[in-house]
Design an enzyme around this catalytic site. Structure first.
Site, PDB file in Angstrom:
ATOM      1  N   ASN A  42       0.832  -1.208   0.000  1.00 53.84           N
ATOM      2  CA  ASN A  42       0.000   0.000   0.000  1.00 53.84           C
ATOM      3  C   ASN A  42       0.865   1.256   0.000  1.00 53.84           C
ATOM      4  O   ASN A  42       0.595   2.217  -0.733  1.00 53.84           O
ATOM      5  CB  ASN A  42      -0.913   0.022   1.230  1.00 53.84           C
ATOM      6  CG  ASN A  42      -1.963  -1.061   1.209  1.00 53.84           C
ATOM      7  OD1 ASN A  42      -2.215  -1.691   0.186  1.00 53.84           O
ATOM      8  ND2 ASN A  42      -2.577  -1.290   2.356  1.00 53.84           N
ATOM      9  N   GLU A 138       5.170  -5.606   9.238  1.00 62.15           N
ATOM     10  CA  GLU A 138       4.488  -6.825   8.790  1.00 62.15           C
ATOM     11  C   GLU A 138       5.457  -7.830   8.183  1.00 62.15           C
ATOM     12  O   GLU A 138       5.033  -8.841   7.625  1.00 62.15           O
ATOM     13  CB  GLU A 138       3.380  -6.482   7.788  1.00 62.15           C
ATOM     14  CG  GLU A 138       2.154  -5.886   8.457  1.00 62.15           C
ATOM     15  CD  GLU A 138       0.977  -5.686   7.517  1.00 62.15           C
ATOM     16  OE1 GLU A 138      -0.131  -5.469   8.019  1.00 62.15           O
ATOM     17  OE2 GLU A 138       1.170  -5.724   6.272  1.00 62.15           O
ATOM     18  N   ASN A 181       0.435   5.655  14.847  1.00 57.93           N
ATOM     19  CA  ASN A 181      -0.863   6.304  15.037  1.00 57.93           C
ATOM     20  C   ASN A 181      -1.112   6.523  16.522  1.00 57.93           C
ATOM     21  O   ASN A 181      -0.266   6.212  17.373  1.00 57.93           O
ATOM     22  CB  ASN A 181      -1.996   5.521  14.364  1.00 57.93           C
ATOM     23  CG  ASN A 181      -2.271   4.173  15.016  1.00 57.93           C
ATOM     24  OD1 ASN A 181      -1.963   3.935  16.185  1.00 57.93           O
ATOM     25  ND2 ASN A 181      -2.866   3.269  14.256  1.00 57.93           N
ATOM     26  N   GLY A 219      -6.195  10.072  13.464  1.00 57.11           N
ATOM     27  CA  GLY A 219      -7.508   9.807  12.887  1.00 57.11           C
ATOM     28  C   GLY A 219      -8.202  11.104  12.527  1.00 57.11           C
ATOM     29  O   GLY A 219      -7.595  12.014  11.940  1.00 57.11           O
ATOM     30  N   ALA A 246      -6.593   1.739   4.400  1.00 54.39           N
ATOM     31  CA  ALA A 246      -5.281   2.173   3.920  1.00 54.39           C
ATOM     32  C   ALA A 246      -4.943   3.614   4.299  1.00 54.39           C
ATOM     33  O   ALA A 246      -4.010   4.192   3.749  1.00 54.39           O
ATOM     34  CB  ALA A 246      -5.208   2.011   2.398  1.00 54.39           C
ATOM     35  N   ALA A 247      -5.650   4.165   5.257  1.00 46.41           N
ATOM     36  CA  ALA A 247      -5.442   5.575   5.584  1.00 46.41           C
ATOM     37  C   ALA A 247      -4.018   5.853   6.054  1.00 46.41           C
ATOM     38  O   ALA A 247      -3.351   6.773   5.573  1.00 46.41           O
ATOM     39  CB  ALA A 247      -6.443   6.019   6.646  1.00 46.41           C
ATOM     40  N   GLY A 248      -3.541   5.069   7.015  1.00 41.38           N
ATOM     41  CA  GLY A 248      -2.187   5.271   7.526  1.00 41.38           C
ATOM     42  C   GLY A 248      -1.129   5.029   6.481  1.00 41.38           C
ATOM     43  O   GLY A 248      -0.102   5.735   6.430  1.00 41.38           O
ATOM     44  N   ASP A 249      -1.343   4.034   5.637  1.00 43.06           N
ATOM     45  CA  ASP A 249      -0.386   3.743   4.563  1.00 43.06           C
ATOM     46  C   ASP A 249      -0.345   4.872   3.544  1.00 43.06           C
ATOM     47  O   ASP A 249       0.730   5.232   3.041  1.00 43.06           O
ATOM     48  CB  ASP A 249      -0.760   2.433   3.869  1.00 43.06           C
ATOM     49  CG  ASP A 249      -0.706   1.247   4.800  1.00 43.06           C
ATOM     50  OD1 ASP A 249       0.097   1.270   5.750  1.00 43.06           O
ATOM     51  OD2 ASP A 249      -1.473   0.287   4.593  1.00 43.06           O
ATOM     52  N   ARG A 282     -13.231   5.971   0.153  1.00 42.22           N
ATOM     53  CA  ARG A 282     -13.355   4.960  -0.904  1.00 42.22           C
ATOM     54  C   ARG A 282     -13.105   3.572  -0.312  1.00 42.22           C
ATOM     55  O   ARG A 282     -12.304   3.416   0.599  1.00 42.22           O
ATOM     56  CB  ARG A 282     -12.317   5.219  -2.005  1.00 42.22           C
ATOM     57  CG  ARG A 282     -12.418   6.606  -2.641  1.00 42.22           C
ATOM     58  CD  ARG A 282     -11.199   6.893  -3.493  1.00 42.22           C
ATOM     59  NE  ARG A 282     -11.299   8.184  -4.178  1.00 42.22           N
ATOM     60  CZ  ARG A 282     -10.310   8.740  -4.870  1.00 42.22           C
ATOM     61  NH1 ARG A 282      -9.151   8.128  -4.965  1.00 42.22           N
ATOM     62  NH2 ARG A 282     -10.497   9.903  -5.458  1.00 42.22           N
TER      63      ARG A 282
END
Length: 296
Positions: A42, A138, A181, A219, A246-249, A282
């Site tokens: 991502n 990961e 985060n 956030g 995928a917001a943080g990515d 999205r």
């Protein structure tokens, strides 16, 4: 600008539900779909969509998902030269339940667990020739450590510590950009984030560990970060979230691409916020990440 992202590639299996099921409970879901994901992939897609020459260094399995993951990455402009196919291993898979715009995730790392220190050392010359290296958690932690030891002080490092796990203090010392985060940061500072004041305190605690530029994504409350002179809080952008996967990515990849393009950290953070705010409106991971042309 050349960015190498070292990290995971997963196939996301996504379904919407009205609530997260309890243990032992079966509930109905809807709108199931498959989407290429993984924090490394991502972030690589985000970098590529922001105009950076981007490589993902990682592994996929010798299954249909592996082939699809590589095809998806190359379709977004990410170069796959440093992605290996691990024989006899499945690709990483994430089972994602989406509920009211938030999500719960179960992850099987699969081939991502085979991204070993020895594999990374094969690309030492390429890493040292990059303009930035992006890392997440990961892949095996020892592989993250090996990367940091190879390039720290020579190439800017962006570390997104997700999923959060303890990190040795000597790894954090001298790190360029550290992007947890609001939940992850507590593990590294002991500071629970309840409000902006807590986030600003946590920035000072991260800087005390030797991190040059800590940034904490909050956030819908925005982002807190150190800009080289002072701690800054930027309010969140008001949007209706559909899927936060995928917001943080998106934030991390956009941040790295913008800084590598020569933008100052304040402008880079603003653009990264814009990109992340678009992504959460999205569904899916990589398809939700906006192109640079969508940012103002």
């Amino acid at each position: 600008m050349k960015i190498i992202v070292i990290g995971s590639a997963n196939m996301d299996m996504v379904m919407e539900t009205s609530r997260i099921p309890n243990r032992g409970e079966t509930i109905h879901g809807e709108k199931f779909f498959l989407s290429s994901g993984g924090k490394g992939a991502n972030q690589a897609v985000a970098c590529a969509k922001m105009g950076a020459d981007t490589w993902l260094l990682g592994k996929v399995g010798d299954d249909l998902f592996g082939k699809s993951l590589v095809e998806s990455l190359t379709g977004y402009g990410v170069k796959s030269d440093f992605i290996a196919v691990e024989k006899g291993t499945t690709s990483g898979v994430a089972v994602i339940t989406v509920c009211e715009g938030d999500n719960a995730i179960i992850l099987d790392g699969g081939a991502n667990k085979k991204v070993t220190p020895a594999y990374i050392r094969q690309f030492e010359a390429e890493l040292l020739a990059a303009d930035a290296v992006l890392l997440q958690l990961e892949i095996p932690l020892e592989s993250v450590y090996e990367t940091v030891r190879l390039v720290k002080g020579k190439v800017p490092i962006f570390l997104n510590p997700a999923p959060a796990m303890p990190i040795d203090e000597d790894i954090l010392q001298g790190l360029d950009y550290f992007v947890p985060n609001e939940h992850e940061v507590a593990l590294y500072t002991g500071c629970e984030i309840h409000d902006v004041a807590d986030a600003l305190t946590a920035l000072d605690l991260l800087r005390a560990k030797g991190i040059r530029y800590p940034l904490i994504t909050l956030g819908d409350k925005g982002v807190a970060y150190y800009n080289g002179t002072r701690n800054v809080h930027k309010e969140g952008r008001k949007v209706t979230a559909v899927d936060t996967t995928a917001a943080g990515d998106t934030f991390a990849g956009t941040l790295a691409a913008m800084i590598c393009s020569g933008k100052g950290i304040d402008e880079a953070v603003d653009l990264a916020q814009q990109a992340a705010s678009i992504a959460v409106t999205r569904p899916g991971a990589q398809p939700s990440i906006p192109a640079i042309s969508e940012l103002s």
